[in-house]
Design an enzyme around this catalytic site. Sequence first.
Site, PDB file in Angstrom:
ATOM      1  N   ASN A   9      -4.989  -6.139  -3.505  1.00  0.00           N
ATOM      2  CA  ASN A   9      -3.829  -6.942  -3.890  1.00  0.00           C
ATOM      3  C   ASN A   9      -4.069  -8.357  -3.372  1.00  0.00           C
ATOM      4  O   ASN A   9      -3.874  -8.620  -2.192  1.00  0.00           O
ATOM      5  CB  ASN A   9      -2.558  -6.321  -3.276  1.00  0.00           C
ATOM      6  CG  ASN A   9      -1.318  -7.141  -3.578  1.00  0.00           C
ATOM      7  OD1 ASN A   9      -1.366  -8.093  -4.358  1.00  0.00           O
ATOM      8  ND2 ASN A   9      -0.209  -6.763  -2.959  1.00  0.00           N
ATOM      9  N   TRP A  10      -4.510  -9.222  -4.271  1.00  0.00           N
ATOM     10  CA  TRP A  10      -4.868 -10.585  -3.854  1.00  0.00           C
ATOM     11  C   TRP A  10      -3.627 -11.432  -3.587  1.00  0.00           C
ATOM     12  O   TRP A  10      -3.747 -12.552  -3.087  1.00  0.00           O
ATOM     13  CB  TRP A  10      -5.734 -11.256  -4.918  1.00  0.00           C
ATOM     14  CG  TRP A  10      -7.114 -10.665  -5.080  1.00  0.00           C
ATOM     15  CD1 TRP A  10      -7.594  -9.513  -4.507  1.00  0.00           C
ATOM     16  CD2 TRP A  10      -8.194 -11.189  -5.860  1.00  0.00           C
ATOM     17  NE1 TRP A  10      -8.892  -9.297  -4.891  1.00  0.00           N
ATOM     18  CE2 TRP A  10      -9.294 -10.312  -5.729  1.00  0.00           C
ATOM     19  CE3 TRP A  10      -8.341 -12.311  -6.676  1.00  0.00           C
ATOM     20  CZ2 TRP A  10     -10.517 -10.527  -6.365  1.00  0.00           C
ATOM     21  CZ3 TRP A  10      -9.568 -12.528  -7.318  1.00  0.00           C
ATOM     22  CH2 TRP A  10     -10.638 -11.648  -7.157  1.00  0.00           C
ATOM     23  N   LYS A  11      -2.446 -10.935  -3.978  1.00  0.00           N
ATOM     24  CA  LYS A  11      -1.192 -11.693  -3.832  1.00  0.00           C
ATOM     25  C   LYS A  11      -1.368 -13.096  -4.416  1.00  0.00           C
ATOM     26  O   LYS A  11      -2.044 -13.241  -5.444  1.00  0.00           O
ATOM     27  CB  LYS A  11      -0.744 -11.711  -2.364  1.00  0.00           C
ATOM     28  CG  LYS A  11      -0.672 -10.284  -1.793  1.00  0.00           C
ATOM     29  CD  LYS A  11       0.029 -10.184  -0.481  1.00  0.00           C
ATOM     30  CE  LYS A  11      -0.005  -8.724   0.002  1.00  0.00           C
ATOM     31  NZ  LYS A  11       0.727  -8.527   1.242  1.00  0.00           N
ATOM     32  N   HIS A  97       6.408  -3.732  -5.135  1.00  0.00           N
ATOM     33  CA  HIS A  97       5.881  -4.155  -3.838  1.00  0.00           C
ATOM     34  C   HIS A  97       7.030  -4.664  -2.978  1.00  0.00           C
ATOM     35  O   HIS A  97       7.968  -5.288  -3.483  1.00  0.00           O
ATOM     36  CB  HIS A  97       4.829  -5.251  -4.028  1.00  0.00           C
ATOM     37  CG  HIS A  97       4.066  -5.543  -2.772  1.00  0.00           C
ATOM     38  ND1 HIS A  97       4.593  -6.308  -1.756  1.00  0.00           N
ATOM     39  CD2 HIS A  97       2.851  -5.133  -2.349  1.00  0.00           C
ATOM     40  CE1 HIS A  97       3.714  -6.363  -0.766  1.00  0.00           C
ATOM     41  NE2 HIS A  97       2.640  -5.655  -1.096  1.00  0.00           N
ATOM     42  N   GLU A  99       7.311  -7.097  -1.119  1.00  0.00           N
ATOM     43  CA  GLU A  99       7.561  -8.544  -1.229  1.00  0.00           C
ATOM     44  C   GLU A  99       8.386  -8.866  -2.467  1.00  0.00           C
ATOM     45  O   GLU A  99       9.218  -9.779  -2.447  1.00  0.00           O
ATOM     46  CB  GLU A  99       6.214  -9.297  -1.224  1.00  0.00           C
ATOM     47  CG  GLU A  99       5.585  -9.273   0.162  1.00  0.00           C
ATOM     48  CD  GLU A  99       4.066  -9.352   0.191  1.00  0.00           C
ATOM     49  OE1 GLU A  99       3.456  -9.713  -0.832  1.00  0.00           O
ATOM     50  OE2 GLU A  99       3.489  -9.029   1.243  1.00  0.00           O
ATOM     51  N   GLU A 169       3.603   2.010   1.482  1.00  0.00           N
ATOM     52  CA  GLU A 169       3.311   0.840   2.311  1.00  0.00           C
ATOM     53  C   GLU A 169       4.462   0.600   3.277  1.00  0.00           C
ATOM     54  O   GLU A 169       5.461  -0.042   2.900  1.00  0.00           O
ATOM     55  CB  GLU A 169       3.129  -0.404   1.431  1.00  0.00           C
ATOM     56  CG  GLU A 169       1.981  -0.321   0.459  1.00  0.00           C
ATOM     57  CD  GLU A 169       1.513  -1.707   0.020  1.00  0.00           C
ATOM     58  OE1 GLU A 169       0.327  -1.990   0.177  1.00  0.00           O
ATOM     59  OE2 GLU A 169       2.350  -2.504  -0.441  1.00  0.00           O
ATOM     60  N   GLY A 175       0.455  -6.884   6.478  1.00  0.00           N
ATOM     61  CA  GLY A 175       0.080  -8.209   6.937  1.00  0.00           C
ATOM     62  C   GLY A 175       0.345  -8.451   8.417  1.00  0.00           C
ATOM     63  O   GLY A 175       0.289  -9.579   8.883  1.00  0.00           O
ATOM     64  N   SER A 215      -2.281  -3.281   6.313  1.00  0.00           N
ATOM     65  CA  SER A 215      -3.332  -3.620   7.270  1.00  0.00           C
ATOM     66  C   SER A 215      -4.525  -2.655   7.225  1.00  0.00           C
ATOM     67  O   SER A 215      -5.124  -2.354   8.259  1.00  0.00           O
ATOM     68  CB  SER A 215      -2.769  -3.722   8.692  1.00  0.00           C
ATOM     69  OG  SER A 215      -1.772  -4.742   8.748  1.00  0.00           O
TER      70      SER A 215
HETATM   71  P1  PGA Z   1      -2.147  -6.039   3.926  1.00  0.00           P
HETATM   72  O1  PGA Z   1      -1.223  -6.004   2.605  1.00  0.00           O
HETATM   73  O2  PGA Z   1      -3.331  -5.168   3.653  1.00  0.00           O
HETATM   74  O3  PGA Z   1      -2.510  -7.496   4.072  1.00  0.00           O
HETATM   75  O4  PGA Z   1      -1.318  -5.517   5.043  1.00  0.00           O
HETATM   76  C1  PGA Z   1      -1.058  -4.814   1.871  1.00  0.00           C
HETATM   77  C2  PGA Z   1      -0.123  -5.045   0.728  1.00  0.00           C
HETATM   78  O5  PGA Z   1       0.860  -5.808   0.885  1.00  0.00           O
HETATM   79  O6  PGA Z   1      -0.307  -4.487  -0.371  1.00  0.00           O
END
Ligand code: PGA
Length: 252
Positions: A9-11, A97, A99, A169, A175, A215
């Site tokens: 997931n490059w966001k 997600h 976010e 998640e 993160g 993470s």
């Molecule tokens: P992360 O993000 O690996 O940087 O914790 C995972 C995600 O949000 O899909």
Amino acid sequence: MRQKIAAGNWKMHKTLAEALSLASDLDAAWQPQHDQVQMVLCVPALYLLPVKKIVRDNGHITLGAQNCAQYAEGAYTGEISPRQLASAEIPYVILGHSERRTLFGETDEVLHAKVKAALAEGLKPIFCCGEPIEVRQANQQDSFVRNQIEAALFALSDSEMQQIVIAYEPIWAIGTGLTASSAQAQEMHAFIRGLLAGRFGSEMADRIPILYGGSVKSSNAREIFSMPDVDGGLVGGASLQAAEFIAIAQCF
Ligand code: PGA
């Protein structure tokens, strides 16, 4: 054997030049240990087609969007529809997600509509669920995740459900450098599989890939992926460097 998936997931990271360079590095270096492992690059929408061009001959790398609208088409300025993704032959889409839920107000109802719309166009949703820290501290994570899954997925038909990938998640691990222990991941994944078995039957539940996210790095992926109900990872930060992401994808 269930499909194993290493999804990056490059966001909202990388310029176009950086994205193309990362895609080329992955394309050049990635060879799965066995055929069951699929790498899915969930890149910013603007980069889906150029990245797809780079990886098109590599059957082991495919593409996913990070979001889509709940509508097929219409006057929705700034949105991208599942029909448009399907027409560009983008097979996967991340939906729900945390976010998107917390920063962009996506509710369970909206997510159910997005899942339905994506399935109607033949896309494979990577449906995310997971609890915030205060819910984990109160030991309420099971009911929290159950509500998310029931609301978005329980009304699907069997043939729709077959197309779903789930990503667990825990928000407190995204993160933050904190990772759920492999035991915590396994416990939740088994719980989710049990929920699916209760609604769709155990044969279906046994076929649905359930990814862990939060993470994931090359130093912890092997242990997490070795859990019986963990079928891979949805990887954010560590998917932004080719060598690190390939090391993760080799941990199956
Ligand atoms: P992360 O993000 O690996 O940087 O914790 C995972 C995600 O949000 O899909």
